[in-house]
Write an enzyme that holds these catalytic residues in place. Structure first.
Site, PDB file in Angstrom:
ATOM      1  N   ARG A  59       9.965   3.374  -3.636  1.00  0.00           N
ATOM      2  CA  ARG A  59       8.635   2.814  -3.736  1.00  0.00           C
ATOM      3  C   ARG A  59       8.367   4.115  -5.476  1.00  0.00           C
ATOM      4  NH1 ARG A  59       3.059   4.846  -3.089  1.00  0.00           N
ATOM      5  NH2 ARG A  59       1.900   3.028  -2.465  1.00  0.00           N
ATOM      6  N   SER A 128       3.173  -3.218   5.327  1.00  0.00           N
ATOM      7  CA  SER A 128       1.485  -3.148   5.147  1.00  0.00           C
ATOM      8  C   SER A 128       0.846  -3.636   6.398  1.00  0.00           C
ATOM      9  CB  SER A 128       1.544  -1.948   4.704  1.00  0.00           C
ATOM     10  OG  SER A 128       2.741  -1.721   3.954  1.00  0.00           O
ATOM     11  N   LYS A 157      -1.235   6.767  -1.961  1.00  0.00           N
ATOM     12  CA  LYS A 157      -1.513   5.516  -1.603  1.00  0.00           C
ATOM     13  C   LYS A 157      -2.771   5.032  -2.224  1.00  0.00           C
ATOM     14  CE  LYS A 157      -0.758   0.954   0.924  1.00  0.00           C
ATOM     15  NZ  LYS A 157       0.041   0.069   1.732  1.00  0.00           N
TER      16      LYS A 157
HETATM   17  N1  3NM Z   1       1.311   2.989   2.838  1.00  0.00           N
HETATM   18  P1  3NM Z   1       2.042  10.744   2.744  1.00  0.00           P
HETATM   19  S1  3NM Z   1       0.105   5.035   3.838  1.00  0.00           S
HETATM   20  C1  3NM Z   1       2.664   4.589   1.259  1.00  0.00           C
HETATM   21  O1  3NM Z   1      -1.508   3.221   5.821  1.00  0.00           O
HETATM   22  C2  3NM Z   1       1.889   4.176   2.236  1.00  0.00           C
HETATM   23  O2  3NM Z   1       0.506   1.563   4.707  1.00  0.00           O
HETATM   24  C3  3NM Z   1       0.350   3.903   4.023  1.00  0.00           C
HETATM   25  O3  3NM Z   1       1.629   9.067   1.905  1.00  0.00           O
HETATM   26  C4  3NM Z   1      -0.392   2.462   4.786  1.00  0.00           C
HETATM   27  O4  3NM Z   1       2.767  11.072   3.969  1.00  0.00           O
HETATM   28  C5  3NM Z   1       0.839   5.650   2.520  1.00  0.00           C
HETATM   29  O5  3NM Z   1       1.899  11.390   1.243  1.00  0.00           O
HETATM   30  C6  3NM Z   1       0.867   6.707   1.697  1.00  0.00           C
HETATM   31  O6  3NM Z   1       0.095  10.849   3.445  1.00  0.00           O
HETATM   32  C7  3NM Z   1       1.513   7.750   2.950  1.00  0.00           C
END
Ligand code: 3NM
Length: 231
Positions: A59, A128, A157
């Protein structure tokens, strides 16, 4: 004719089983170079694979396409060597070029059924989702797995919606009959609770890429996960 359709069904089933096997893991890791404490995506992926991670998603929102391509070629080699599943975020062309196992797309990306036409049946498509409605839609349109999140607030994100909390996770545990990965603000200290609610596959970005020692972090998370009661 009957034989042909039998063979077709059989190969379809084998394909389905193969994709399910590629998605059968507890920890799903993603790259995020800006949070990787100065380490490159490649260094981070090597550490993840060393620690036994079986799914890696590339990503990368900032870099030029050629740079992304070169990194993906390298990560494809590394994941093949490690017997790990490799998924590319956003870029269908890139996923196909490097023979990734899958592509992951969001709600504002190209239509799932059109992506399927392009990539064929062999490639995993992940989507997602942030609500039961989006989950059902993705499943209807042929997603192989879905993301369920963000459970907690996350700054990783940029354009993601507000946290969905446990409500959507509980819904997914009960009703989603394809693999799903739980994501968003998950940390070592809250992962046991996520697992106890029934999440099988859990994704963490900053908690892993942002740790001083990635291998040790993964080991420690694994220790927390083992022995947790799940429904
Ligand atoms: N997708 P972290 S939240 C890439 O809800 C991504 O679809 C999400 O990062 C979704 O583990 C997210 O640092 C980021 O919180 C997650």
């Amino acid at each position: 004719d009957q034989k042909a359709s039998h063979e077709l069904r059989e190969s379809g089933e084998k394909l389905h089983d193969l994709k399910r096997k590629k998605l059968d893991t507890d920890l799903y890791c993603l790259t995020a170079e800006e949070y990787s404490l100065g380490r490159s995506n490649i260094e981070v992926v090597k550490a993840m694979l060393n620690a036994g991670i079986k799914i890696i998603q590339y990503r990368e929102k900032e870099k030029k396409m050629l740079h992304k391509y070169r990194e993906c070629v390298k990560i494809r080699e590394l994941t093949w060597d490690a017997g790990a599943t490799f998924i590319v975020n956003d870029h269908i062309d890139l996923a196909m070029m490097v023979e990734a196992d899958g592509v992951h797309i969001g709600q504002d990306d190209l239509p799932i059924e059109k992506v399927r036409e392009l990539v064929g049946g062999k490639m995993i498509i992940g989507v997602s989702t942030h609500s039961p409605l989006q989950a059902q839609d993705a499943i209807d349109k042929g997603a192989d797995y879905i993301g369920v999140g963000p459970i907690f607030s996350t700054r990783t994100k940029k354009d993601v919606c507000d946290p969905v909390g446990f409500e959507y996770l509980d819904y997914a545990v009960k009703n989603v009959n394809i693999p799903f990965v739980t994501i968003g603000g998950i940390k070592e200290h809250n992962i046991a609770e996520i697992k106890a609610r029934g999440a099988k596959m859990i994704a963490m970005v900053t908690e892993i890429v942002g740790s001083e020692n990635i291998e040790k972090k993964i080991e420690s998370i694994r220790r927390k996960l083992s022995g947790v009661y799940t429904r």
